[in-house]
Design a protein around this motif. Structure first.
Motif, PDB file in Angstrom:
ATOM      1  N   LEU A  13       0.829  -1.193   0.000  1.00 26.31           N
ATOM      2  CA  LEU A  13       0.000   0.000   0.000  1.00 26.31           C
ATOM      3  C   LEU A  13       0.870   1.251   0.000  1.00 26.31           C
ATOM      4  N   PRO A  14       0.416   2.306  -0.673  1.00 24.50           N
ATOM      5  CA  PRO A  14       1.160   3.569  -0.644  1.00 24.50           C
ATOM      6  C   PRO A  14       1.064   4.195   0.733  1.00 24.50           C
ATOM      7  N   ARG A  15       2.084   4.946   1.125  1.00 24.86           N
ATOM      8  CA  ARG A  15       2.060   5.615   2.428  1.00 24.86           C
ATOM      9  C   ARG A  15       1.144   6.821   2.410  1.00 24.86           C
ATOM     10  N   VAL A  16       1.054   7.466   1.242  1.00 27.62           N
ATOM     11  CA  VAL A  16       0.292   8.712   1.136  1.00 27.62           C
ATOM     12  C   VAL A  16      -0.767   8.597   0.053  1.00 27.62           C
ATOM     13  N   GLN A 114       8.233  16.833   3.145  1.00 24.73           N
ATOM     14  CA  GLN A 114       8.324  17.552   4.418  1.00 24.73           C
ATOM     15  C   GLN A 114       7.208  17.152   5.370  1.00 24.73           C
ATOM     16  N   GLN A 115       5.998  16.971   4.838  1.00 30.43           N
ATOM     17  CA  GLN A 115       4.875  16.642   5.712  1.00 30.43           C
ATOM     18  C   GLN A 115       4.935  15.202   6.207  1.00 30.43           C
ATOM     19  N   ASP A 120       5.867  11.429  10.625  1.00 28.80           N
ATOM     20  CA  ASP A 120       6.634  10.268  11.081  1.00 28.80           C
ATOM     21  C   ASP A 120       7.338  10.560  12.403  1.00 28.80           C
ATOM     22  N   GLU A 121       7.836  11.767  12.539  1.00 29.14           N
ATOM     23  CA  GLU A 121       8.613  12.140  13.726  1.00 29.14           C
ATOM     24  C   GLU A 121       7.748  12.633  14.882  1.00 29.14           C
TER      25      GLU A 121
END
Length: 287
Positions: A13-16, A114-115, A120-121
């Protein structure tokens, strides 16, 4: 195809999921929109484009002219409106993160990268937006506050997240059963963020990641009266639900007052207006 079906077939699956509803979009604007996403430095995404003007076959031809497997073109059988279309896109999305993007805007090449990095962080953040450059009939940079508290304070007055610039953690929506609500269209984004205030934290990256096209024919211009009514209704609900944020906002407003001889309010800045003697509007300030 839904996430469950894809998972059962063993597909990655794609992350975004980039979610874009289109409706009789200017062909040139649509091409710019699509190309700005296909040019992203971050590549693990699907680009779901939903046509809510199915009779407009030119839009279908434009989308399908891009030979990119990340594009998923979907067509409504008939026009269902913007909020219903946005909800359909939420249901279609396979990604962990949802990048909201309107059909006539332009994303900077590093927007997704960037988003994704920020989400993630920062697992406690469910919505990350950015600054936006408004161009067309107006030309300025829309700067929104950075941290969660300042954003929520600002939400008691205006929508402090640029909808077309934001990325949302899909789990925050699904776990809290939150979708767009048609009765608040065309301020459905403000309503969404108002409901999310109780569920997650917000953040705005302090850089321009989106070019927002400001033209006389866009939805907000055509539905100005309805927008104002919906906005006021949402604002009242937020203020009633979060009085502590509204108090903080009022304190911020009071701090910018300038007093003549320490007693008479000479100038006050509120709702983007410079007021003389607390009630005479002098000039409107751009964000």
């Amino acid at each position: 195809m839904c996430i469950l079906c894809l998972s059962q077939k063993g597909m990655v699956l794609p992350r975004v999921s980039v979610l874009t509803p289109i409706y009789n979009t200017n062909p040139d604007y649509l091409r710019e929109c699509i190309e700005s996403i296909l040019s992203q430095t971050y590549t693990d995404f699907e680009f779901v484009i939903l046509n809510d003007s199915p009779e407009n076959k030119e839009l279908e031809k434009i989308v399908k002219s891009y030979q990119d497997s990340r594009i998923r073109y979907v067509e409504n059988k008939h026009n269902i409106g913007i909020s219903a279309s946005r909800n359909k896109l939420l249901d279609l999305a396979c990604g962990q993160y949802l990048a909201i993007f309107d059909h006539d805007d332009i994303s900077h090449p590093t927007r997704l990268a960037q988003q994704v990095k920020y989400l993630d962080e920062n697992p406690y953040v469910g919505v990350v937006g950015s600054w936006a450059h408004w161009f067309g009939n107006r030309d300025f940079i829309r700067k929104n506050p950075e941290n969660d508290t300042d954003i929520k304070i600002r939400l008691t007055d205006v929508c402090a997240i640029m909808h077309t610039s934001c990325m949302i953690r899909k789990s925050v929506l699904t776990e809290n059963h939150i979708q767009y609500e048609d009765e608040y269209t065309p301020a459905e984004d403000y309503r969404l963020f108002g409901r999310l205030m109780a569920c997650t934290n917000f953040h705005n990256l302090q850089s321009v990641l989106v070019e927002y096209r400001c033209v006389s024919g866009n939805t907000s211009s055509k539905m100005r009266s309805k927008m104002a009514n919906a906005h006021e209704s949402i604002k009242i609900q937020i203020c009633n639900q979060y009085p502590m944020y509204r108090v903080a906002f009022e304190r911020c407003v009071r701090r910018v007052r300038l007093r003549l001889f320490g007693k008479i309010p000479l100038i006050k800045i509120k709702n983007h207006w410079v007021l003389l003697f607390d009630f005479i509007p002098l000039i409107k300030i751009k964000d």
